[in-house]
Design an enzyme around this catalytic site. Structure first.
Site, PDB file in Angstrom:
ATOM      1  N   THR A 237       0.931  -1.269  -0.089  1.00 25.09           N
ATOM      2  CA  THR A 237      -0.052  -0.192  -0.167  1.00 25.09           C
ATOM      3  C   THR A 237       1.012   1.480   0.134  1.00 25.09           C
ATOM      4  O   THR A 237       0.450   2.355   0.372  1.00 25.09           O
ATOM      5  CB  THR A 237      -0.661   0.129   1.209  1.00 25.09           C
ATOM      6  OG1 THR A 237      -0.096  -0.108   2.465  1.00 25.09           O
ATOM      7  CG2 THR A 237      -1.991  -1.052   1.208  1.00 25.09           C
ATOM      8  N   ALA A 238       2.191   1.003  -0.214  1.00 27.90           N
ATOM      9  CA  ALA A 238       3.069   2.350  -0.405  1.00 27.90           C
ATOM     10  C   ALA A 238       3.108   2.708  -1.774  1.00 27.90           C
ATOM     11  O   ALA A 238       2.683   4.027  -2.104  1.00 27.90           O
ATOM     12  CB  ALA A 238       4.671   1.848   0.275  1.00 27.90           C
ATOM     13  N   ARG A 239       3.990   2.142  -2.678  1.00 22.69           N
ATOM     14  CA  ARG A 239       4.282   2.947  -3.993  1.00 22.69           C
ATOM     15  C   ARG A 239       4.652   1.689  -4.787  1.00 22.69           C
ATOM     16  O   ARG A 239       5.367   0.492  -4.567  1.00 22.69           O
ATOM     17  CB  ARG A 239       5.498   3.949  -4.003  1.00 22.69           C
ATOM     18  CG  ARG A 239       5.079   5.157  -3.132  1.00 22.69           C
ATOM     19  CD  ARG A 239       4.154   5.840  -4.137  1.00 22.69           C
ATOM     20  NE  ARG A 239       3.862   7.248  -3.578  1.00 22.69           N
ATOM     21  CZ  ARG A 239       2.743   7.512  -2.880  1.00 22.69           C
ATOM     22  NH1 ARG A 239       2.107   6.673  -2.413  1.00 22.69           N
ATOM     23  NH2 ARG A 239       2.616   8.760  -2.594  1.00 22.69           N
ATOM     24  N   ASP A 263      -2.333  -1.993  -3.519  1.00 23.21           N
ATOM     25  CA  ASP A 263      -3.001  -0.739  -3.846  1.00 23.21           C
ATOM     26  C   ASP A 263      -2.166   0.088  -4.783  1.00 23.21           C
ATOM     27  O   ASP A 263      -2.643   1.324  -5.096  1.00 23.21           O
ATOM     28  CB  ASP A 263      -3.194  -0.200  -2.459  1.00 23.21           C
ATOM     29  CG  ASP A 263      -4.127   1.138  -2.574  1.00 23.21           C
ATOM     30  OD1 ASP A 263      -5.184   1.120  -3.246  1.00 23.21           O
ATOM     31  OD2 ASP A 263      -3.774   2.295  -1.855  1.00 23.21           O
ATOM     32  N   GLU A 268       0.307   4.111 -12.876  1.00 22.07           N
ATOM     33  CA  GLU A 268      -1.011   4.751 -12.420  1.00 22.07           C
ATOM     34  C   GLU A 268      -1.471   6.026 -13.014  1.00 22.07           C
ATOM     35  O   GLU A 268      -0.690   6.624 -13.073  1.00 22.07           O
ATOM     36  CB  GLU A 268      -0.795   4.997 -10.761  1.00 22.07           C
ATOM     37  CG  GLU A 268      -0.496   3.806  -9.903  1.00 22.07           C
ATOM     38  CD  GLU A 268      -0.605   4.054  -8.547  1.00 22.07           C
ATOM     39  OE1 GLU A 268      -0.607   4.952  -7.874  1.00 22.07           O
ATOM     40  OE2 GLU A 268      -0.112   3.213  -7.574  1.00 22.07           O
ATOM     41  N   HIS A 286      -5.041   2.291  -5.746  1.00 23.70           N
ATOM     42  CA  HIS A 286      -4.541   3.773  -4.801  1.00 23.70           C
ATOM     43  C   HIS A 286      -5.343   4.484  -4.233  1.00 23.70           C
ATOM     44  O   HIS A 286      -5.686   5.613  -4.096  1.00 23.70           O
ATOM     45  CB  HIS A 286      -3.613   4.387  -5.785  1.00 23.70           C
ATOM     46  CG  HIS A 286      -2.536   5.108  -4.915  1.00 23.70           C
ATOM     47  ND1 HIS A 286      -1.113   5.299  -5.195  1.00 23.70           N
ATOM     48  CD2 HIS A 286      -2.412   5.985  -3.801  1.00 23.70           C
ATOM     49  CE1 HIS A 286      -0.526   5.879  -4.623  1.00 23.70           C
ATOM     50  NE2 HIS A 286      -1.265   6.417  -3.474  1.00 23.70           N
ATOM     51  N   GLY A 288      -5.536   4.019  -0.509  1.00 33.10           N
ATOM     52  CA  GLY A 288      -5.204   3.847   0.953  1.00 33.10           C
ATOM     53  C   GLY A 288      -5.750   4.740   1.979  1.00 33.10           C
ATOM     54  O   GLY A 288      -6.418   4.549   3.047  1.00 33.10           O
ATOM     55  N   SER A 289      -5.765   6.044   1.825  1.00 29.15           N
ATOM     56  CA  SER A 289      -6.057   7.121   2.354  1.00 29.15           C
ATOM     57  C   SER A 289      -7.549   7.772   2.244  1.00 29.15           C
ATOM     58  O   SER A 289      -7.885   8.641   2.786  1.00 29.15           O
ATOM     59  CB  SER A 289      -5.036   8.290   2.416  1.00 29.15           C
ATOM     60  OG  SER A 289      -4.809   8.721   0.979  1.00 29.15           O
TER      61      SER A 289
HETATM   62  C1  DGY Z   1       0.060   9.439   0.016  1.00 31.35           C
HETATM   63  O1  DGY Z   1      -0.152  10.428   0.802  1.00 31.35           O
HETATM   64  O2  DGY Z   1       1.302   9.312   0.001  1.00 31.35           O
HETATM   65  C2  DGY Z   1      -0.878   8.690  -0.810  1.00 31.35           C
HETATM   66  O3  DGY Z   1      -0.230   7.660  -1.256  1.00 31.35           O
HETATM   67  C3  DGY Z   1      -1.830   9.447  -1.311  1.00 31.35           C
HETATM   68  O4  DGY Z   1      -1.319  10.253  -2.350  1.00 31.35           O
END
Ligand code: DGY
Length: 319
Positions: A237-239, A263, A268, A286, A288-289
């Site tokens: 869920t990072a990059r 995610d 992307e 993408h 997650g937040s």
């Molecule tokens: C972040 O805050 O880095 C999330 O991936 C949303 O951009």
């Protein structure tokens, strides 16, 4: 006195847009398209600050063309791999991000992906939804148990620690690799692995929570996947850039990985079409937040940073 002019590149939460309009002269386009390099360069001559998302890329080439009017890039994200920080710094542009406020939401999604990957959520949902569920047996859709299993976490910042807290609720045995060891209080009984290799060897489940940097690009590759226990589960869920996607696919097809929950992708928006035929890869776009309260908190944090800057103070999250 005239209000500072800011460009909000994407559709932020209603509460954020309302507060921004109260305090700033806001440029925002409800078409909600990612800002291109040309947009960023053009807008830099019209605004004092920008609130971008990770969808706007401040590469060195773009930064070189920015108008001196632009003073601050107040990111609506914790990740800043879309910004060439040294180039922005050299240009005298202040950069901020939104740490802390999205840790729980992102950790929730990581938990969802871990459970969904471990318990065949894609195949299970499909068979019921399609009306093709015509069979049951004790041998049917048998997954991998999460409770009590060893969990490896790469990156024990805010999100990694929030994920560890949630995983403790599943009695998972927490292991982690991080640039530096945490305090005993933050570690909360987790086992520190100074070497990535030693973490991978115990990670029946592995979740990525480190930033994307030149050091972490491709940190999950054929070599590192081979060091994990056979049949392990990977969560990202990072990059997307942390994972070599061709190696991930090979590991899924060979059974080295039992499943993956993703995610984030190298490309992307879009993702990786080669993953689509594998039911043991659970995917989200993408997000997650993406919860109501977290979007408000991220927007407010970006505005807090702008407010401090335009007051003449150092923004709390200046990088
Ligand atoms: C972040 O805050 O880095 C999330 O991936 C949303 O951009």
């Amino acid at each position: 006195m005239a209000k500072p002019v800011i460009w909000i590149t994407r559709t932020l939460s209603d509460a954020t847009l309302e507060r921004a309009r109260r305090d700033y002269d806001v440029i925002w386009d409800e078409a909600d398209r990612p800002g291109t390099a040309e947009d960023i360069i053009r807008m830099s001559a019209k605004v004092d600050g920008i609130i971008p998302c990770h969808s706007e890329h401040f590469s060195a080439d773009v930064v070189a063309e920015l108008d001196p009017r632009l003073k601050i890039v107040a990111n609506h994200s914790v990740g800043v791999d879309h910004c060439d920080l040294p180039a922005l710094r050299d240009k005298g542009i202040v950069v901020t991000n939104t740490p802390g406020v999205l840790s729980d939401a992102t950790a929730e999604l990581a938990m969802m992906l871990m459970l969904a990957a471990a318990r065949n959520a894609v195949a299970g949902d499909r068979v019921v939804r399609s009306g093709n569920w015509d069979f049951w047996s004790p041998a049917f859709m048998v997954g991998k148990q999460v409770t009590g299993a060893p969990l490896g976490i790469i990156g024990m910042g805010g999100v990694g620690r929030a994920f560890a807290r949630k995983a403790r609720g599943f009695d998972m045995e927490i292991h982690y690799h991080n640039r530096s060891r945490l305090s005993p209080e933050d570690e909360a009984g987790a086992t520190y692995h100074e070497d990535l290799e030693s973490l991978l060897a115990v990670s029946d489940f592995l979740s990525l929570h480190c930033p994307a940097t030149t050091q972490t690009t491709g940190i999950i590759n054929a070599g590192t996947l081979a060091q994990m226990p056979k049949g392990s589960v990977l969560v990202n869920t990072a990059r997307g850039s942390l994972v070599d996607e061709a190696a991930l696919l090979d590991a899924i097809d060979s059974g080295q990985l039992a499943a993956a929950g993703l995610d984030c992708f190298v490309t992307e928006p879009g993702g990786n079409p080669d993953f689509s035929s594998r039911d043991n890869i659970v995917m989200m776009p993408h997000v997650g937040s993406a919860t109501v309260s977290t979007r408000d908190a991220m927007g407010f944090k970006a505005l807090d940073n702008l407010d401090a800057f335009f007051r003449g103070d150092t923004p709390p999250d200046q990088l």
